[in-house]
Design a protein around this motif. Sequence first.
Motif, mmCIF file in Angstrom:
data_model
loop_
_atom_site.group_PDB
_atom_site.id
_atom_site.type_symbol
_atom_site.label_atom_id
_atom_site.label_comp_id
_atom_site.label_asym_id
_atom_site.label_seq_id
_atom_site.Cartn_x
_atom_site.Cartn_y
_atom_site.Cartn_z
ATOM 1 N N PHE A 230 0.835 -1.201 0.000
ATOM 2 C CA PHE A 230 0.000 0.000 0.000
ATOM 3 C C PHE A 230 0.875 1.258 0.000
ATOM 4 O O PHE A 230 2.018 1.245 0.441
ATOM 5 C CB PHE A 230 -0.917 0.033 1.238
ATOM 6 N N SER A 231 0.266 2.379 -0.455
ATOM 7 C CA SER A 231 1.001 3.648 -0.440
ATOM 8 C C SER A 231 0.760 4.368 0.882
ATOM 9 O O SER A 231 -0.225 4.096 1.586
ATOM 10 C CB SER A 231 0.543 4.547 -1.585
ATOM 11 N N PHE A 232 1.642 5.310 1.167
ATOM 12 C CA PHE A 232 1.568 6.053 2.427
ATOM 13 C C PHE A 232 1.873 7.522 2.152
ATOM 14 O O PHE A 232 2.908 7.845 1.563
ATOM 15 C CB PHE A 232 2.586 5.481 3.428
ATOM 16 N N ILE A 233 0.971 8.403 2.576
ATOM 17 C CA ILE A 233 1.239 9.845 2.510
ATOM 18 C C ILE A 233 1.115 10.391 3.922
ATOM 19 O O ILE A 233 0.074 10.243 4.567
ATOM 20 C CB ILE A 233 0.227 10.562 1.583
ATOM 21 N N GLY A 234 2.193 10.982 4.416
ATOM 22 C CA GLY A 234 2.167 11.544 5.764
ATOM 23 C C GLY A 234 2.619 12.984 5.726
ATOM 24 O O GLY A 234 3.480 13.348 4.903
ATOM 25 N N GLU A 235 2.049 13.802 6.607
ATOM 26 C CA GLU A 235 2.380 15.228 6.591
ATOM 27 C C GLU A 235 3.877 15.469 6.709
ATOM 28 O O GLU A 235 4.435 16.323 6.030
ATOM 29 C CB GLU A 235 1.653 15.963 7.735
ATOM 30 N N GLU A 236 4.531 14.703 7.575
ATOM 31 C CA GLU A 236 5.940 15.011 7.870
ATOM 32 C C GLU A 236 6.918 14.451 6.855
ATOM 33 O O GLU A 236 8.085 14.829 6.848
ATOM 34 C CB GLU A 236 6.303 14.542 9.280
ATOM 35 N N THR A 237 6.466 13.513 6.000
ATOM 36 C CA THR A 237 7.386 12.934 5.020
ATOM 37 C C THR A 237 6.975 13.285 3.589
ATOM 38 O O THR A 237 7.583 12.817 2.627
ATOM 39 C CB THR A 237 7.464 11.398 5.183
ATOM 40 N N TYR A 238 5.948 14.123 3.466
ATOM 41 C CA TYR A 238 5.469 14.561 2.150
ATOM 42 C C TYR A 238 6.557 15.372 1.446
ATOM 43 O O TYR A 238 7.166 16.250 2.046
ATOM 44 C CB TYR A 238 4.219 15.427 2.366
ATOM 45 N N VAL A 239 6.769 15.063 0.169
ATOM 46 C CA VAL A 239 7.743 15.841 -0.604
ATOM 47 C C VAL A 239 6.994 16.541 -1.743
ATOM 48 O O VAL A 239 6.452 15.876 -2.637
ATOM 49 C CB VAL A 239 8.850 14.931 -1.197
ATOM 50 N N THR B 257 5.448 13.495 -3.927
ATOM 51 C CA THR B 257 4.442 12.615 -3.338
ATOM 52 C C THR B 257 3.122 12.909 -4.030
ATOM 53 O O THR B 257 2.663 14.054 -4.024
ATOM 54 C CB THR B 257 4.280 12.912 -1.837
ATOM 55 N N HIS B 258 2.507 11.894 -4.643
ATOM 56 C CA HIS B 258 1.215 12.111 -5.294
ATOM 57 C C HIS B 258 0.215 11.053 -4.848
ATOM 58 O O HIS B 258 0.580 9.888 -4.681
ATOM 59 C CB HIS B 258 1.351 12.040 -6.821
ATOM 60 N N LEU B 259 -1.025 11.488 -4.698
ATOM 61 C CA LEU B 259 -2.080 10.533 -4.398
ATOM 62 C C LEU B 259 -2.447 9.803 -5.690
ATOM 63 O O LEU B 259 -2.704 10.426 -6.711
ATOM 64 C CB LEU B 259 -3.303 11.272 -3.842
ATOM 65 N N THR B 260 -2.441 8.465 -5.632
ATOM 66 C CA THR B 260 -2.794 7.665 -6.815
ATOM 67 C C THR B 260 -4.013 6.808 -6.488
ATOM 68 O O THR B 260 -4.552 6.877 -5.384
ATOM 69 C CB THR B 260 -1.632 6.730 -7.198
ATOM 70 N N ALA B 261 -4.402 5.988 -7.448
ATOM 71 C CA ALA B 261 -5.562 5.105 -7.241
ATOM 72 C C ALA B 261 -5.235 3.953 -6.289
ATOM 73 O O ALA B 261 -6.133 3.270 -5.794
ATOM 74 C CB ALA B 261 -6.021 4.551 -8.583
ATOM 75 N N ALA B 262 -3.957 3.738 -5.993
ATOM 76 C CA ALA B 262 -3.564 2.618 -5.120
ATOM 77 C C ALA B 262 -4.170 2.780 -3.729
ATOM 78 O O ALA B 262 -4.440 3.898 -3.302
ATOM 79 C CB ALA B 262 -2.043 2.581 -5.013
ATOM 80 N N LYS C 166 -8.614 6.893 -4.869
ATOM 81 C CA LYS C 166 -8.712 8.281 -4.385
ATOM 82 C C LYS C 166 -10.016 8.554 -3.629
ATOM 83 O O LYS C 166 -10.325 9.706 -3.338
ATOM 84 C CB LYS C 166 -8.566 9.289 -5.535
ATOM 85 N N VAL C 167 -10.776 7.520 -3.335
ATOM 86 C CA VAL C 167 -12.040 7.719 -2.613
ATOM 87 C C VAL C 167 -11.807 7.458 -1.127
ATOM 88 O O VAL C 167 -11.292 6.396 -0.752
ATOM 89 C CB VAL C 167 -13.135 6.757 -3.136
ATOM 90 N N PRO C 168 -12.170 8.423 -0.267
ATOM 91 C CA PRO C 168 -12.008 8.205 1.179
ATOM 92 C C PRO C 168 -12.850 7.006 1.616
ATOM 93 O O PRO C 168 -14.069 7.010 1.468
ATOM 94 C CB PRO C 168 -12.544 9.508 1.786
ATOM 95 N N THR C 169 -12.184 5.970 2.137
ATOM 96 C CA THR C 169 -12.850 4.688 2.361
ATOM 97 C C THR C 169 -12.888 4.309 3.837
ATOM 98 O O THR C 169 -13.798 3.616 4.286
ATOM 99 C CB THR C 169 -12.136 3.596 1.522
ATOM 100 N N ILE C 170 -11.869 4.738 4.596
ATOM 101 C CA ILE C 170 -11.884 4.557 6.053
ATOM 102 C C ILE C 170 -11.370 5.851 6.669
ATOM 103 O O ILE C 170 -10.460 6.489 6.138
ATOM 104 C CB ILE C 170 -10.966 3.402 6.512
ATOM 105 N N GLY C 171 -11.961 6.234 7.792
ATOM 106 C CA GLY C 171 -11.463 7.400 8.520
ATOM 107 C C GLY C 171 -11.444 7.118 10.011
ATOM 108 O O GLY C 171 -12.399 6.556 10.563
ATOM 109 N N VAL C 172 -10.331 7.483 10.652
ATOM 110 C CA VAL C 172 -10.208 7.364 12.110
ATOM 111 C C VAL C 172 -9.589 8.658 12.624
ATOM 112 O O VAL C 172 -8.502 9.051 12.186
ATOM 113 C CB VAL C 172 -9.328 6.144 12.488
ATOM 114 N N ILE C 173 -10.291 9.336 13.512
ATOM 115 C CA ILE C 173 -9.793 10.587 14.099
ATOM 116 C C ILE C 173 -9.881 10.435 15.607
ATOM 117 O O ILE C 173 -10.955 10.151 16.150
ATOM 118 C CB ILE C 173 -10.644 11.782 13.622
ATOM 119 N N TYR C 174 -8.744 10.616 16.284
ATOM 120 C CA TYR C 174 -8.734 10.374 17.733
ATOM 121 C C TYR C 174 -8.141 11.567 18.470
ATOM 122 O O TYR C 174 -7.011 11.966 18.216
ATOM 123 C CB TYR C 174 -7.933 9.105 18.033
#
Length: 289
Positions: A65-74, A78-83, A114-122
């Motif tokens: 799976f791909s990973f996009i994180g605020e602190e490691t974004y370039v 870094t691009h959001l893909t269909a993966a 690119k569709v938001p499929t799971i969300g967890v906010i804590y």
Amino acid sequence: ADINLQEIHDLLISVAHEAGRMMLTATPSHLDSGTKKNSADLVTETDRAVEKMVSTRLLTPYPTFSFIGEETYVPGKTHLTAAPTFIVDPVDGTTNFVHAFPAFCISLGFTIDKVPTIGVIYNPFLDELYTGIKGQGAFLTRKGGEKERLPLRKEPEPLVDLSTCLIGAEWGSDRSGNNFELKCEVFKKLAATKENGGAMVHSLRCMGSAALNIAYVAAGQQDVFWEGGCWAWDVAAGWCILIEAGGIMASGNPGDWEPEVDGRKYLAVRGAPKGQKQIVEEMWRIIGN
Ligand code: IPD
């Protein structure tokens, strides 16, 4: 291959709790927290340490799976893909975190195509957990409480017009250029009386966390959230939770998560039997989209 959404959702919750423990035991300082683009764009050691923990815990079982994180974004790389992609803000509301203002959280989103499929906010400070899986509803679990379905109010009131709305809006960390002028103008127009060309909303809130803002709209705790300049990690998790709670997310650039900064406008409206479209139209009129 089949993706087991429930399994990923459960892992995200476990990761969120571990991140929460890291945040609660950290002692960030007002003065030595580093800055990124400018003196109002804060980052702490905890942001970086949490993101490292999160990426390890998510990519070990899901290495493809791909990973996009605020602190490691370039930027530009870094691009959001269909993966299948984890989209992570390790500490959303870093400024609040640094000042011990109790509105910060970890935001864990998961997208497919690119569709938001799971969300967890804590929010570890209040021990409040907002969750959602596409097609399966959204929930809030409060400290010591049962898991409650969102929106919290079983029969949400219709939305009439902006004047009866409680609105979340943010200054963000970009305090320059058109973007800043636009924000000031929008704040003014929302707050001003109708005679003065405004919408005279019930009130405006600047909570300091985009993810919590969207979660609050999903829960029906505020009616609208607007911010220009949000990044994918600020909105991905909340987006799924919001839609599952009957809310809508209007974007300045539908389908495009990474346009230039002036295009990254996100507008969330709570679930309601009536009036969502009018609110979106009124807001875009004020924002000048
Ligand atoms: C920020 C917060 C803030 C919003 C900014 C975000 P961070 O996230 O969500 O409320 O106004 O646009 O960048 O930097 O604390 O993770």
